[in-house]
Design a protein around this motif. Sequence first.
Motif, PDB file in Angstrom:
ATOM      1  N   ALA A   1     -59.695  -0.972 -36.828  1.00 15.12           N
ATOM      2  CA  ALA A   1     -59.339  -1.343 -38.203  1.00 15.12           C
ATOM      3  C   ALA A   1     -60.153  -0.477 -39.153  1.00 15.12           C
ATOM      4  N   LEU A   2     -59.779   0.768 -39.267  1.00 13.06           N
ATOM      5  CA  LEU A   2     -60.594   1.710 -40.044  1.00 13.06           C
ATOM      6  C   LEU A   2     -60.529   1.401 -41.536  1.00 13.06           C
ATOM      7  N   PRO A   3     -61.689   1.344 -42.188  1.00 13.26           N
ATOM      8  CA  PRO A   3     -61.744   0.958 -43.599  1.00 13.26           C
ATOM      9  C   PRO A   3     -61.597   2.157 -44.534  1.00 13.26           C
ATOM     10  N   PHE A   4     -60.579   2.981 -44.263  1.00 11.72           N
ATOM     11  CA  PHE A   4     -60.367   4.182 -45.076  1.00 11.72           C
ATOM     12  C   PHE A   4     -58.925   4.204 -45.573  1.00 11.72           C
ATOM     13  N   PRO A   5     -58.698   4.936 -46.681  1.00  8.78           N
ATOM     14  CA  PRO A   5     -57.334   5.014 -47.209  1.00  8.78           C
ATOM     15  C   PRO A   5     -56.388   5.778 -46.260  1.00  8.78           C
ATOM     16  N   ASP A   6     -55.104   5.596 -46.442  1.00 10.26           N
ATOM     17  CA  ASP A   6     -54.096   6.370 -45.701  1.00 10.26           C
ATOM     18  C   ASP A   6     -54.259   7.858 -46.021  1.00 10.26           C
ATOM     19  N   ASN A   7     -53.857   8.713 -45.088  1.00  2.00           N
ATOM     20  CA  ASN A   7     -53.743  10.166 -45.327  1.00  2.00           C
ATOM     21  C   ASN A   7     -55.014  10.775 -45.912  1.00  2.00           C
ATOM     22  N   HIS A   8     -56.142  10.481 -45.311  1.00  2.00           N
ATOM     23  CA  HIS A   8     -57.422  10.806 -45.941  1.00  2.00           C
ATOM     24  C   HIS A   8     -58.165  11.973 -45.277  1.00  2.00           C
ATOM     25  N   PHE A   9     -58.129  12.061 -43.930  1.00  2.41           N
ATOM     26  CA  PHE A   9     -58.973  13.033 -43.231  1.00  2.41           C
ATOM     27  C   PHE A   9     -58.174  14.231 -42.697  1.00  2.41           C
ATOM     28  N   ASP A  10     -58.806  15.405 -42.757  1.00  3.31           N
ATOM     29  CA  ASP A  10     -58.211  16.602 -42.158  1.00  3.31           C
ATOM     30  C   ASP A  10     -58.368  16.588 -40.639  1.00  3.31           C
ATOM     31  N   LEU A  11     -59.441  15.934 -40.192  1.00  3.04           N
ATOM     32  CA  LEU A  11     -59.752  15.943 -38.763  1.00  3.04           C
ATOM     33  C   LEU A  11     -60.432  14.631 -38.383  1.00  3.04           C
ATOM     34  N   ILE A  12     -60.014  14.083 -37.260  1.00  8.05           N
ATOM     35  CA  ILE A  12     -60.745  12.943 -36.681  1.00  8.05           C
ATOM     36  C   ILE A  12     -61.139  13.320 -35.263  1.00  8.05           C
ATOM     37  N   THR A  13     -62.401  13.076 -34.920  1.00 12.26           N
ATOM     38  CA  THR A  13     -62.818  13.228 -33.530  1.00 12.26           C
ATOM     39  C   THR A  13     -63.295  11.867 -33.035  1.00 12.26           C
TER      40      THR A  13
ATOM     41  N   ALA B   1     -53.392   4.001 -33.589  1.00 12.56           N
ATOM     42  CA  ALA B   1     -52.517   3.820 -34.753  1.00 12.56           C
ATOM     43  C   ALA B   1     -53.334   3.873 -36.042  1.00 12.56           C
ATOM     44  N   SER B   2     -54.522   3.306 -36.003  1.00 10.02           N
ATOM     45  CA  SER B   2     -55.396   3.297 -37.170  1.00 10.02           C
ATOM     46  C   SER B   2     -55.853   4.730 -37.511  1.00 10.02           C
ATOM     47  N   MET B   3     -56.143   5.520 -36.467  1.00 14.21           N
ATOM     48  CA  MET B   3     -56.527   6.923 -36.690  1.00 14.21           C
ATOM     49  C   MET B   3     -55.363   7.712 -37.290  1.00 14.21           C
ATOM     50  N   GLN B   4     -54.183   7.479 -36.720  1.00 14.16           N
ATOM     51  CA  GLN B   4     -52.979   8.161 -37.222  1.00 14.16           C
ATOM     52  C   GLN B   4     -52.773   7.849 -38.707  1.00 14.16           C
ATOM     53  N   ARG B   5     -53.013   6.600 -39.075  1.00 11.92           N
ATOM     54  CA  ARG B   5     -52.825   6.181 -40.475  1.00 11.92           C
ATOM     55  C   ARG B   5     -53.752   6.944 -41.427  1.00 11.92           C
ATOM     56  N   VAL B   6     -55.019   7.098 -41.059  1.00  7.38           N
ATOM     57  CA  VAL B   6     -55.973   7.694 -42.004  1.00  7.38           C
ATOM     58  C   VAL B   6     -55.997   9.228 -41.948  1.00  7.38           C
ATOM     59  N   LEU B   7     -55.265   9.800 -40.981  1.00  5.09           N
ATOM     60  CA  LEU B   7     -55.154  11.269 -40.941  1.00  5.09           C
ATOM     61  C   LEU B   7     -54.214  11.747 -42.038  1.00  5.09           C
ATOM     62  N   LYS B   8     -54.565  12.894 -42.635  1.00  5.12           N
ATOM     63  CA  LYS B   8     -53.642  13.545 -43.571  1.00  5.12           C
ATOM     64  C   LYS B   8     -52.470  14.144 -42.800  1.00  5.12           C
ATOM     65  N   PRO B   9     -51.310  14.257 -43.404  1.00  4.81           N
ATOM     66  CA  PRO B   9     -50.250  15.054 -42.772  1.00  4.81           C
ATOM     67  C   PRO B   9     -50.774  16.481 -42.572  1.00  4.81           C
TER      68      PRO B   9
END
Length: 243
Positions: A118-130, A146-154
Amino acid sequence: THFGYKTVETNEKEQMVAGVFHSVAAKYDVMNDLMSFGIHRLWKRFTIDCSGIRKGQKVLDLAGGTGDLTAKFSRIVGETGQVVLADINDSMLKVGRDKLRNKGLGNNIAYVQANAEALPFPDNHFDLITIAFGLRNVTDKDKALASMQRVLKPGGRLLVLEFSKPQHEVMSKLYDFYSFNILPKMGSLVAQDSESYQYLAESIRMHPDQETLKAMMEQAGLEQVEYFNLTDGIVALHRGFKF
Ligand code: SAM
Protein backbone atom coordinates in the motif's frame (compact mmCIF):
# COMPACT_ATOMS: atom_id res chain seq x y z
CA THR A 1 6.52 13.03 6.70
CA HIS A 2 9.30 13.57 4.22
CA PHE A 3 8.86 15.74 1.14
CA GLY A 4 5.16 15.60 1.93
CA TYR A 5 4.94 11.78 1.73
CA LYS A 6 2.79 10.23 4.44
CA THR A 7 3.72 6.89 6.02
CA VAL A 8 1.17 4.12 6.57
CA GLU A 9 0.21 1.85 9.44
CA THR A 10 1.16 -1.78 8.88
CA ASN A 11 -0.88 -4.79 9.91
CA GLU A 12 0.14 -7.46 12.40
CA LYS A 13 1.19 -10.13 9.94
CA GLU A 14 3.59 -7.84 8.15
CA GLN A 15 4.91 -6.56 11.45
CA MET A 16 5.78 -10.16 12.26
CA VAL A 17 7.84 -10.63 9.09
CA ALA A 18 9.41 -7.24 9.66
CA GLY A 19 10.30 -8.43 13.16
CA VAL A 20 13.00 -10.61 11.63
CA PHE A 21 14.63 -7.48 10.28
CA HIS A 22 14.50 -5.68 13.62
CA SER A 23 16.61 -8.53 14.87
CA VAL A 24 19.14 -8.54 12.01
CA ALA A 25 19.32 -4.78 11.28
CA ALA A 26 22.51 -3.97 13.17
CA LYS A 27 24.46 -6.85 11.61
CA TYR A 28 22.71 -6.75 8.24
CA ASP A 29 25.50 -5.30 6.09
CA VAL A 30 28.25 -7.45 7.52
CA MET A 31 26.11 -10.59 7.17
CA ASN A 32 25.29 -9.71 3.55
CA ASP A 33 28.96 -9.53 2.68
CA LEU A 34 29.74 -12.75 4.53
CA MET A 35 26.82 -14.80 3.29
CA SER A 36 27.18 -13.84 -0.34
CA PHE A 37 31.01 -13.69 -0.30
CA GLY A 38 30.58 -10.06 -1.34
CA ILE A 39 28.77 -11.05 -4.55
CA HIS A 40 25.64 -9.06 -3.62
CA ARG A 41 27.70 -6.02 -4.55
CA LEU A 42 27.99 -7.28 -8.14
CA TRP A 43 24.26 -8.10 -8.30
CA LYS A 44 23.47 -4.56 -7.16
CA ARG A 45 25.97 -3.07 -9.61
CA PHE A 46 24.27 -4.99 -12.43
CA THR A 47 20.91 -3.61 -11.26
CA ILE A 48 22.18 -0.04 -11.50
CA ASP A 49 23.59 -0.75 -14.97
CA CYS A 50 20.20 -2.06 -16.15
CA SER A 51 18.22 0.77 -14.61
CA GLY A 52 18.74 3.43 -17.27
CA ILE A 53 18.62 5.99 -14.44
CA ARG A 54 19.59 9.57 -15.27
CA LYS A 55 20.28 12.84 -13.53
CA GLY A 56 17.16 14.60 -12.26
CA GLN A 57 14.95 11.51 -12.05
CA LYS A 58 12.78 10.24 -9.19
CA VAL A 59 13.60 6.81 -7.81
CA LEU A 60 11.87 4.60 -5.27
CA ASP A 61 14.20 2.10 -3.58
CA LEU A 62 11.51 -0.11 -2.09
CA ALA A 63 12.32 -2.47 0.80
CA GLY A 64 15.53 -0.50 0.56
CA GLY A 65 16.76 -1.55 4.00
CA THR A 66 20.22 -0.25 4.72
CA GLY A 67 20.30 1.68 1.47
CA ASP A 68 23.00 0.16 -0.77
CA LEU A 69 21.06 0.97 -3.95
CA THR A 70 19.86 4.31 -2.58
CA ALA A 71 23.47 5.43 -2.11
CA LYS A 72 24.28 4.70 -5.74
CA PHE A 73 21.09 6.32 -7.05
CA SER A 74 21.57 9.38 -4.89
CA ARG A 75 24.88 10.08 -6.59
CA ILE A 76 23.49 9.52 -10.09
CA VAL A 77 20.26 11.57 -9.89
CA GLY A 78 22.04 14.52 -8.30
CA GLU A 79 20.51 17.56 -6.65
CA THR A 80 17.68 17.89 -9.14
CA GLY A 81 16.61 14.30 -8.63
CA GLN A 82 15.19 12.49 -5.64
CA VAL A 83 15.53 9.04 -4.10
CA VAL A 84 12.95 7.66 -1.69
CA LEU A 85 14.25 4.88 0.54
CA ALA A 86 11.12 3.08 1.71
CA ASP A 87 10.99 0.14 4.09
CA ILE A 88 8.42 -1.38 6.42
CA ASN A 89 10.96 -1.63 9.19
CA ASP A 90 12.15 1.35 11.19
CA SER A 91 15.27 -0.44 12.50
CA MET A 92 16.48 -1.10 8.96
CA LEU A 93 15.60 2.47 7.94
CA LYS A 94 17.55 3.87 10.85
CA VAL A 95 20.67 1.82 10.09
CA GLY A 96 20.33 2.91 6.46
CA ARG A 97 19.90 6.58 7.27
CA ASP A 98 22.90 6.63 9.61
CA LYS A 99 25.04 4.87 7.02
CA LEU A 100 24.08 7.20 4.18
CA ARG A 101 24.59 10.28 6.35
CA ASN A 102 28.04 9.03 7.26
CA LYS A 103 28.80 8.82 3.56
CA GLY A 104 27.83 12.48 3.26
CA LEU A 105 24.66 11.65 1.30
CA GLY A 106 21.19 12.80 2.14
CA ASN A 107 20.13 16.04 0.50
CA ASN A 108 18.17 14.26 -2.19
CA ILE A 109 17.06 11.26 -0.09
CA ALA A 110 13.74 10.84 1.71
CA TYR A 111 13.20 8.05 4.25
CA VAL A 112 9.69 6.65 4.40
CA GLN A 113 8.33 3.82 6.50
CA ALA A 114 5.90 2.09 4.17
CA ASN A 115 4.41 -1.25 3.27
CA ALA A 116 5.03 -2.30 -0.34
CA GLU A 117 1.42 -3.48 -0.54
CA ALA A 118 0.00 0.00 0.00
CA LEU A 119 2.48 2.60 -1.18
CA PRO A 120 1.77 6.08 0.19
CA PHE A 121 2.73 7.89 -3.02
CA PRO A 122 0.73 9.56 -5.79
CA ASP A 123 -0.06 7.79 -9.08
CA ASN A 124 2.47 8.11 -11.95
CA HIS A 125 5.19 9.49 -9.71
CA PHE A 126 8.49 7.59 -10.12
CA ASP A 127 10.78 7.12 -13.12
CA LEU A 128 12.24 3.99 -11.56
CA ILE A 129 11.35 1.58 -8.79
CA THR A 130 13.76 -1.03 -7.48
CA ILE A 131 12.96 -3.74 -4.97
CA ALA A 132 16.08 -5.72 -4.09
CA PHE A 133 15.75 -8.86 -1.97
CA GLY A 134 12.49 -7.44 -0.68
CA LEU A 135 9.61 -8.93 -2.67
CA ARG A 136 9.94 -12.39 -1.13
CA ASN A 137 9.25 -10.90 2.31
CA VAL A 138 6.02 -9.29 1.19
CA THR A 139 2.84 -11.15 2.15
CA ASP A 140 0.69 -10.25 -0.86
CA LYS A 141 3.11 -9.95 -3.78
CA ASP A 142 0.42 -9.33 -6.41
CA LYS A 143 -0.94 -6.44 -4.39
CA ALA A 144 2.58 -5.05 -3.98
CA LEU A 145 3.32 -5.29 -7.72
CA ALA A 146 0.02 -3.55 -8.52
CA SER A 147 0.91 -0.80 -6.06
CA MET A 148 4.33 -0.35 -7.72
CA GLN A 149 2.71 -0.24 -11.15
CA ARG A 150 0.36 2.49 -9.90
CA VAL A 151 3.09 4.82 -8.64
CA LEU A 152 5.34 4.35 -11.69
CA LYS A 153 5.23 7.06 -14.34
CA PRO A 154 4.26 5.97 -17.85
CA GLY A 155 7.60 5.13 -19.44
CA GLY A 156 8.95 4.18 -16.00
CA ARG A 157 10.69 0.92 -15.13
CA LEU A 158 10.40 -1.61 -12.34
CA LEU A 159 13.45 -3.69 -11.42
CA VAL A 160 13.04 -6.68 -9.13
CA LEU A 161 16.29 -8.18 -7.84
CA GLU A 162 15.55 -11.37 -5.98
CA PHE A 163 16.66 -14.90 -5.25
CA SER A 164 15.41 -17.24 -7.92
CA LYS A 165 15.96 -20.73 -9.23
CA PRO A 166 19.47 -22.05 -9.98
CA GLN A 167 19.60 -23.31 -13.57
CA HIS A 168 21.86 -26.32 -13.09
CA GLU A 169 21.37 -29.37 -10.88
CA VAL A 170 24.85 -29.20 -9.34
CA MET A 171 24.47 -25.55 -8.42
CA SER A 172 21.03 -26.24 -7.04
CA LYS A 173 22.34 -28.99 -4.72
CA LEU A 174 25.29 -26.93 -3.55
CA TYR A 175 23.07 -23.98 -2.92
CA ASP A 176 20.52 -26.01 -0.92
CA PHE A 177 23.26 -27.38 1.26
CA TYR A 178 24.70 -23.94 1.75
CA SER A 179 21.46 -22.21 2.63
CA PHE A 180 20.01 -24.87 4.96
CA ASN A 181 23.20 -26.00 6.69
CA ILE A 182 25.84 -23.32 6.53
CA LEU A 183 23.78 -20.15 6.45
CA PRO A 184 21.85 -20.64 9.73
CA LYS A 185 25.15 -21.57 11.44
CA MET A 186 26.76 -18.39 10.19
CA GLY A 187 23.69 -16.55 11.45
CA SER A 188 24.07 -18.01 14.89
CA LEU A 189 27.83 -17.48 15.05
CA VAL A 190 28.00 -13.94 13.75
CA ALA A 191 24.60 -12.51 14.63
CA GLN A 192 23.56 -14.89 17.47
CA ASP A 193 20.37 -15.38 15.50
CA SER A 194 20.01 -18.67 13.65
CA GLU A 195 16.19 -18.43 13.50
CA SER A 196 16.18 -15.29 11.40
CA TYR A 197 18.62 -16.86 8.96
CA GLN A 198 16.57 -20.05 8.90
CA TYR A 199 13.61 -17.87 7.94
CA LEU A 200 15.67 -16.26 5.18
CA ALA A 201 16.62 -19.66 3.73
CA GLU A 202 12.99 -20.79 3.77
CA SER A 203 11.68 -17.57 2.24
CA ILE A 204 14.25 -17.92 -0.54
CA ARG A 205 13.06 -21.45 -1.31
CA MET A 206 9.40 -20.42 -1.44
CA HIS A 207 9.89 -17.45 -3.73
CA PRO A 208 8.47 -17.75 -7.27
CA ASP A 209 10.93 -18.84 -9.97
CA GLN A 210 11.95 -16.74 -12.98
CA GLU A 211 8.97 -17.48 -15.26
CA THR A 212 6.41 -17.26 -12.44
CA LEU A 213 7.62 -13.85 -11.34
CA LYS A 214 7.67 -12.67 -14.95
CA ALA A 215 4.02 -13.72 -15.31
CA MET A 216 3.12 -11.98 -12.05
CA MET A 217 4.67 -8.75 -13.27
CA GLU A 218 2.74 -9.00 -16.54
CA GLN A 219 -0.43 -9.68 -14.57
CA ALA A 220 0.20 -6.43 -12.65
CA GLY A 221 0.29 -4.58 -15.98
CA LEU A 222 4.02 -4.31 -16.63
CA GLU A 223 5.15 -4.71 -20.22
CA GLN A 224 8.20 -5.98 -22.08
CA VAL A 225 9.10 -7.98 -18.99
CA GLU A 226 12.41 -9.81 -19.21
CA TYR A 227 14.87 -11.25 -16.74
CA PHE A 228 18.58 -11.82 -16.41
CA ASN A 229 19.95 -14.79 -14.49
CA LEU A 230 22.86 -13.89 -12.23
CA THR A 231 25.20 -16.47 -10.67
CA ASP A 232 23.42 -19.32 -12.50
CA GLY A 233 19.98 -18.03 -11.47
CA ILE A 234 20.60 -18.05 -7.73
CA VAL A 235 19.52 -14.47 -8.24
CA ALA A 236 17.53 -12.98 -11.11
CA LEU A 237 16.94 -9.40 -12.13
CA HIS A 238 13.47 -8.86 -13.64
CA ARG A 239 12.72 -5.68 -15.52
CA GLY A 240 9.38 -4.40 -16.76
CA PHE A 241 8.02 -1.13 -18.12
CA LYS A 242 4.83 0.81 -17.57
CA PHE A 243 3.47 2.34 -20.75
N1 SAM B 1 17.18 -3.79 -0.46
C1 SAM B 1 18.14 -4.00 0.63
C2 SAM B 1 19.32 -4.76 0.10
O1 SAM B 1 19.25 -5.24 -1.03
O2 SAM B 1 20.30 -4.88 0.80
C3 SAM B 1 17.49 -4.71 1.83
C4 SAM B 1 16.96 -6.09 1.58
S1 SAM B 1 16.43 -6.90 3.04
C5 SAM B 1 16.85 -8.58 2.72
C6 SAM B 1 14.69 -6.95 2.88
C7 SAM B 1 13.97 -5.69 3.37
O3 SAM B 1 12.59 -5.79 3.02
C8 SAM B 1 14.03 -5.48 4.87
O4 SAM B 1 14.63 -4.25 5.15
C9 SAM B 1 12.56 -5.53 5.29
O5 SAM B 1 12.26 -4.67 6.36
C10 SAM B 1 11.86 -5.10 4.02
N2 SAM B 1 10.45 -5.49 3.92
C11 SAM B 1 9.89 -6.67 4.27
N3 SAM B 1 8.57 -6.66 4.03
C12 SAM B 1 8.27 -5.44 3.51
C13 SAM B 1 7.06 -4.82 3.06
N4 SAM B 1 5.90 -5.46 3.09
N5 SAM B 1 7.14 -3.56 2.58
C14 SAM B 1 8.31 -2.89 2.56
N6 SAM B 1 9.48 -3.43 2.97
C15 SAM B 1 9.47 -4.69 3.44
